[in-house]
Design an enzyme around this catalytic site. Structure first.
Site, PDB file in Angstrom:
ATOM      1  N   LYS A 224       0.812  -1.213   0.000  1.00 38.64           N
ATOM      2  CA  LYS A 224       0.000   0.000   0.000  1.00 38.64           C
ATOM      3  C   LYS A 224       0.847   1.267   0.000  1.00 38.64           C
ATOM      4  O   LYS A 224       2.048   1.255   0.254  1.00 38.64           O
ATOM      5  CB  LYS A 224      -0.993  -0.041   1.166  1.00 38.64           C
ATOM      6  CG  LYS A 224      -2.095  -1.075   0.893  1.00 38.64           C
ATOM      7  CD  LYS A 224      -3.221  -1.045   1.885  1.00 38.64           C
ATOM      8  CE  LYS A 224      -4.319  -2.015   1.435  1.00 38.64           C
ATOM      9  NZ  LYS A 224      -5.406  -2.115   2.424  1.00 38.64           N
ATOM     10  N   ARG A 265      -3.042 -10.074   5.073  1.00 36.74           N
ATOM     11  CA  ARG A 265      -3.482 -10.231   3.677  1.00 36.74           C
ATOM     12  C   ARG A 265      -2.382  -9.667   2.783  1.00 36.74           C
ATOM     13  O   ARG A 265      -2.068  -8.467   2.860  1.00 36.74           O
ATOM     14  CB  ARG A 265      -4.798  -9.490   3.460  1.00 36.74           C
ATOM     15  CG  ARG A 265      -5.371  -9.581   2.046  1.00 36.74           C
ATOM     16  CD  ARG A 265      -6.664  -8.763   1.975  1.00 36.74           C
ATOM     17  NE  ARG A 265      -7.311  -8.879   0.676  1.00 36.74           N
ATOM     18  CZ  ARG A 265      -7.027  -8.119  -0.393  1.00 36.74           C
ATOM     19  NH1 ARG A 265      -6.076  -7.190  -0.302  1.00 36.74           N
ATOM     20  NH2 ARG A 265      -7.675  -8.292  -1.528  1.00 36.74           N
TER      21      ARG A 265
END
Length: 307
Positions: A224, A265
């Site tokens: 991210k 994740r």
């Protein structure tokens, strides 16, 4: 720590932080840009992730990157269902990443074991009743609105306290809608309506989030933007591209595992699978070292020294 990590009814029990591998069946993912858009390629990729150490695989057919617009229901179903079926037939524990109740229902019918809804049931009012009727586990994520304009909602006074409070509201809606608490996982929503400083504060608060919410915690930091900001060298430097953030992702995986996260994740599995296993080994060693009467604990002269 592992006893506090929590288990999720309806899913396998792991004695350490689990690793959830990501299969994006989309042409516009921020991370892999359509690399697994073909059904056969997506199934093979999911199997490769399991071979690399994934405990379960999260299949999604709609990008939730900042600025993304939604695909229609028929297209999402076309992308997701064959991949879910193919992986389930190979014995893979599958999670479906969707905000649509119809997609969740059909994926569960196809053998998916978990519904991962980034909107926590807010995008589709039929989602919570559908998951409750199916008796399926459900991920409740912190969410403030659709991806197309979520960055404008990244305004917080105290991000950790506000995320906890808003997640509690989402949890209340899920439970009052019939989803059993023992089937709920919470996710602080890193990168969703958050700036880099917000994401870092939430990673630092992993243990607090787990303790105060009292439910298994999913940490989804993989590749991210906030990791790109951390890795940018120099004030004016550009962040490295998403695919060059896997080592940083593994670092967060280790931190999350050590703080009791239920699962991480990730897109690239091997490094994070190694990271959570090392964290688990350290956790066990720490527990053994701290146990009363264990050789080498503090208060036992001479036995803690390496020979």
């Amino acid at each position: 720590m592992s006893a506090l990590r929590g288990q999720v009814a309806g899913l396998p029990e792991w004695d350490r932080c689990a690793v959830m591998g990501v299969v994006n069946v989309t042409p516009d993912s921020f991370s892999d840009g359509g690399k697994w858009f073909d059904t056969e390629a997506a199934i093979k990729h999911g199997l490769d992730l399991v071979a690399e150490g994934a405990d379960l695989v999260d299949v999604g057919g709609e990008s939730t990157r900042p600025g993304a617009t939604r695909v229609d229901e028929a297209e999402e179903l076309r992308r997701v269902l064959p991949v879910v079926r193919g992986l389930v037939e190979e014995g893979v524990v599958v999670s479906v990443d969707t905000m649509r109740a119809s997609v969740a229902e059909q994926a569960l019918d196809a053998g998916a074991a978990l519904v991962n809804d980034v909107s926590a049931g807010q995008a589709d009012p039929a989602m919570i009743p559908a998951v409750a009727a199916a008796g399926a586990p459900f991920v409740v994520m912190h969410w403030r609105g659709q991806s197309v304009d979520m960055n404008s909602r990244a305004v917080y006074g105290d991000v950790v306290s506000e995320v906890i409070d808003e997640l509690r509201g989402n949890l209340d809606r899920a439970v009052s809608g019939g989803i059993a608490p023992e089937r709920i996982v919470v996710d602080p929503g890193l990168g969703f309506a958050k700036r880099a400083e917000h994401d870092l504060a939430l990673v630092a608060a992993t243990g607090r989030l787990r303790r105060e919410l009292g439910l298994p915690l999913l940490v989804a930091a993989s590749r991210k933007r906030f990791l790109g900001r951390v890795l940018a060298s120099g004030e004016d430097a550009s962040p490295p591209p998403a695919r060059e953030r896997d080592a940083a992702t593994a670092a967060v995986s280790a931190l999350a595992a050590r703080e009791g996260a239920w699962a991480v994740r990730v897109h690239e599995v091997r490094a994070s699978a190694d990271a959570v296993r090392v964290a688990h080994a350290v956790e066990r060693a720490d527990s053994a070292h701290a146990a009363p009467g264990t050789p080498g604990t503090s208060g036992t002269p001479g036995t803690g020294r390496a020979e």
